[in-house]
Each structure stands twice: as structure tokens, then as C-alpha cells.
Design a protein around this motif. Structure first.
Motif, PDB file in Angstrom:
ATOM      1  N   THR A 110       0.839  -1.192   0.000  1.00 52.04           N
ATOM      2  CA  THR A 110       0.000   0.000   0.000  1.00 52.04           C
ATOM      3  C   THR A 110       0.873   1.241   0.000  1.00 52.04           C
ATOM      4  O   THR A 110       1.849   1.319   0.749  1.00 52.04           O
ATOM      5  CB  THR A 110      -0.923   0.016   1.221  1.00 52.04           C
ATOM      6  OG1 THR A 110      -1.792  -1.123   1.170  1.00 52.04           O
ATOM      7  CG2 THR A 110      -1.765   1.281   1.259  1.00 52.04           C
ATOM      8  N   ASP A 119      -3.460   3.494  -2.050  1.00 50.12           N
ATOM      9  CA  ASP A 119      -3.692   2.627  -3.201  1.00 50.12           C
ATOM     10  C   ASP A 119      -2.617   1.552  -3.204  1.00 50.12           C
ATOM     11  O   ASP A 119      -1.642   1.619  -2.436  1.00 50.12           O
ATOM     12  CB  ASP A 119      -3.651   3.424  -4.502  1.00 50.12           C
ATOM     13  CG  ASP A 119      -4.422   2.766  -5.636  1.00 50.12           C
ATOM     14  OD1 ASP A 119      -4.803   1.582  -5.495  1.00 50.12           O
ATOM     15  OD2 ASP A 119      -4.653   3.427  -6.671  1.00 50.12           O
ATOM     16  N   ARG A 123      -0.877   0.061  -8.908  1.00 49.86           N
ATOM     17  CA  ARG A 123      -1.734   0.959  -9.679  1.00 49.86           C
ATOM     18  C   ARG A 123      -1.050   2.293  -9.991  1.00 49.86           C
ATOM     19  O   ARG A 123      -1.563   3.095 -10.779  1.00 49.86           O
ATOM     20  CB  ARG A 123      -3.058   1.228  -8.968  1.00 49.86           C
ATOM     21  CG  ARG A 123      -4.186   1.594  -9.948  1.00 49.86           C
ATOM     22  CD  ARG A 123      -5.379   2.222  -9.227  1.00 49.86           C
ATOM     23  NE  ARG A 123      -5.972   1.342  -8.275  1.00 49.86           N
ATOM     24  CZ  ARG A 123      -7.015   0.529  -8.519  1.00 49.86           C
ATOM     25  NH1 ARG A 123      -7.538   0.491  -9.723  1.00 49.86           N
ATOM     26  NH2 ARG A 123      -7.513  -0.230  -7.573  1.00 49.86           N
ATOM     27  N   ARG A 127      -1.937   5.264 -12.794  1.00 48.64           N
ATOM     28  CA  ARG A 127      -2.192   6.657 -12.409  1.00 48.64           C
ATOM     29  C   ARG A 127      -1.312   7.604 -13.232  1.00 48.64           C
ATOM     30  O   ARG A 127      -1.756   8.688 -13.614  1.00 48.64           O
ATOM     31  CB  ARG A 127      -1.948   6.843 -10.912  1.00 48.64           C
ATOM     32  CG  ARG A 127      -3.046   6.248 -10.024  1.00 48.64           C
ATOM     33  CD  ARG A 127      -2.730   6.456  -8.559  1.00 48.64           C
ATOM     34  NE  ARG A 127      -3.798   6.026  -7.675  1.00 48.64           N
ATOM     35  CZ  ARG A 127      -4.813   6.780  -7.271  1.00 48.64           C
ATOM     36  NH1 ARG A 127      -4.905   8.036  -7.703  1.00 48.64           N
ATOM     37  NH2 ARG A 127      -5.733   6.315  -6.450  1.00 48.64           N
ATOM     38  N   ARG A 163     -14.482   5.809  -8.367  1.00 51.08           N
ATOM     39  CA  ARG A 163     -14.144   6.973  -7.535  1.00 51.08           C
ATOM     40  C   ARG A 163     -15.393   7.731  -7.083  1.00 51.08           C
ATOM     41  O   ARG A 163     -15.479   8.194  -5.948  1.00 51.08           O
ATOM     42  CB  ARG A 163     -13.230   7.908  -8.316  1.00 51.08           C
ATOM     43  CG  ARG A 163     -12.911   9.211  -7.585  1.00 51.08           C
ATOM     44  CD  ARG A 163     -11.866  10.013  -8.287  1.00 51.08           C
ATOM     45  NE  ARG A 163     -11.543  11.243  -7.581  1.00 51.08           N
ATOM     46  CZ  ARG A 163     -10.416  11.916  -7.728  1.00 51.08           C
ATOM     47  NH1 ARG A 163      -9.492  11.471  -8.558  1.00 51.08           N
ATOM     48  NH2 ARG A 163     -10.206  13.026  -7.048  1.00 51.08           N
TER      49      ARG A 163
END
Length: 230
Positions: A110, A119, A123, A127, A163
Motif C-alpha cells: 500500500t 492505493d 496501480r 495513475r 471513484r
């Protein structure tokens, strides 16, 4: 399942597209307005470079930015530079991010993004891909939402739909693409659920705040819901 290796390859391709488009600008164009209110193209270029360094910080376990104020100040400081300086900074910052991503690490860990958002490290490349693609549209240099890679558009719709899910200030919305795909988003605000139908590019434009007044979307006669800024 997130494939960070594949996303890193997409980031490299998007970086090349961004640099190619930026390289066609002149100093006067860099000083001209972008599609983002209050930002010149120079602000967009500076933001992309500083975002690369910010994601280096994230992957290294450091705060993404020292503060919101310092982030904004760095962009404002760098915005007025000549094109050559922007291009060098964009290349060098992208190389720093690529080098950091090549360091062996636990990609399931994380990480902490801006404003305390957490996140999975895996990921982070996606992004970065988002930043490159959407801000290339913002650059107003001939790249449009309809030019975005098909895979990116679908994934970004799903990412943004997630989101906005559960947000009480956003009405329940069903997004229906003209290719048959659909997504749900929004929360529990008063009013009947709204169905938005249109091309994937138009749906993404609405979700990302880049769709103007939503003229390309069919709302079934309902008012187009407003989303908070990203």
C-alpha cells in the motif's frame, strides 16, 4: 488484476506521445492558454514533470508532495520556462520515474498518494498513464478524447466510476456506452437515477470533467448531473 509491467510499457508509449506533441509547440504556444482554467500550456508541461517526481516519492515511501502549497508553487515557478527547458525536464523526470519503477519491490504494498489517499503500488503506473493521456488532451495540441487508446478509455471510465461511487452529493448514475458496456456510479443523493448514454469518449469526458456541457450524451430528458472537481 493490475498488471504494472504492462502499464509501465503503456506509460512509456504515452510519454513518447506527450513529448512528440509538446515538441511541436513553440515558446509562444507554451505561454498560451491550455484547456484547464487558469493554466497555460506551460503549467500543464510543468505539472507533468513534477508529477513524475511526485510518483518517484510515492514509490520510495515518501510523501507525494511536501504540501499542496509547494506543489502549486513548483508548477507556477516552472510554467513560464522556454519550450527547450520544459522538454528536457519532461524527459529527465520521466527517466527518474522509470528508474525508480525498475527497482525490485513489492508491488502489492500500500502506498500513500496526495491528500492521504491510499492505493496499491501496482496501480501507480496506471495513475501516471492517466496524467499523461488526460493532460495531453488538456494541452490543446490536437489530441482529443476520441484519440485516447481504447483500453485506456475503458479502464479510466471504470476507475472514475468507482471513484464517484458512494458519494452522497452525486446522484445514482448508470453509464451506457454505445458499444454495449455499462458502469454504475454515484451515491444516494435525492432524485431519480439518471442513465447517461453515449460514446466511451463522451462518457469519459463527463466523468473527468472534460466533456463540456455533455452535448454528446443522451440523458433521457434528465438534467446532466454535476460532478465535484477531480
Amino acid at each position: 488484476m493490475i498488471d504494472h509491467v504492462r502499464d509501465l510499457a503503456s506509460v512509456r508509449e504515452a510519454t513518447d506521445r506527450f513529448l512528440s506533441a509538446a515538441g511541436e509547440l513553440g515558446d509562444d504556444a507554451v505561454a498560451g492558454p491550455s484547456r484547464l482554467p487558469g493554466w497555460t500550456r506551460g503549467h500543464v508541461l510543468a505539472h507533468i514533470a513534477r508529477n513524475a517526481d511526485a510518483l518517484v516519492n510515492v514509490l520510495a515511501g515518501r510523501p507525494m508532495y511536501a504540501s499542496s502549497e509547494s506543489r502549486d508553487a513548483d508548477i507556477a515557478r516552472d510554467a513560464a520556462r522556454p519550450l527547450d527547458a520544459h522538454l528536457a525536464d519532461l524527459r529527465e523526470s520521466a527517466e527518474r520515474l522509470s528508474a525508480r519503477a525498475a527497482v525490485p519491490a513489492d508491488w502489492s504494498r500500500t502506498v500513500v498518494m496526495r491528500n492521504g489517499v491510499t492505493d496499491q503500488a501496482a496501480r501507480v503506473p496506471f495513475r501516471r498513464w492517466i496524467e499523461l493521456e488526460l493532460h495531453l488532451v488538456d494541452l490543446d495540441a490536437g489530441y482529443e478524447l476520441t484519440d485516447l487508446p481504447e483500453e485506456f478509455t475503458g479502464r479510466e471510465i471504470a476507475f472514475l466510476a468507482e471513484r464517484w461511487s458512494g458519494r452522497p452529493e452525486v446522484p445514482a448514475v448508470t453509464l451506457v456506452a454505445d458499444d454495449g458496456r455499462s458502469w454504475r456510479t454515484g451515491g444516494t443523493a435525492e432524485g431519480a437515477p439518471v442513465t447517461l448514454t453515449g460514446s466511451p469518449a463522451a462518457l469519459l469526458g463527463w466523468l473527468a470533467g472534460r466533456g463540456g456541457k455533455g452535448a454528446e450524451l443522451d440523458t433521457g430528458g434528465a438534467a446532466l448531473p454535476a460532478l465535484p472537481p477531480l
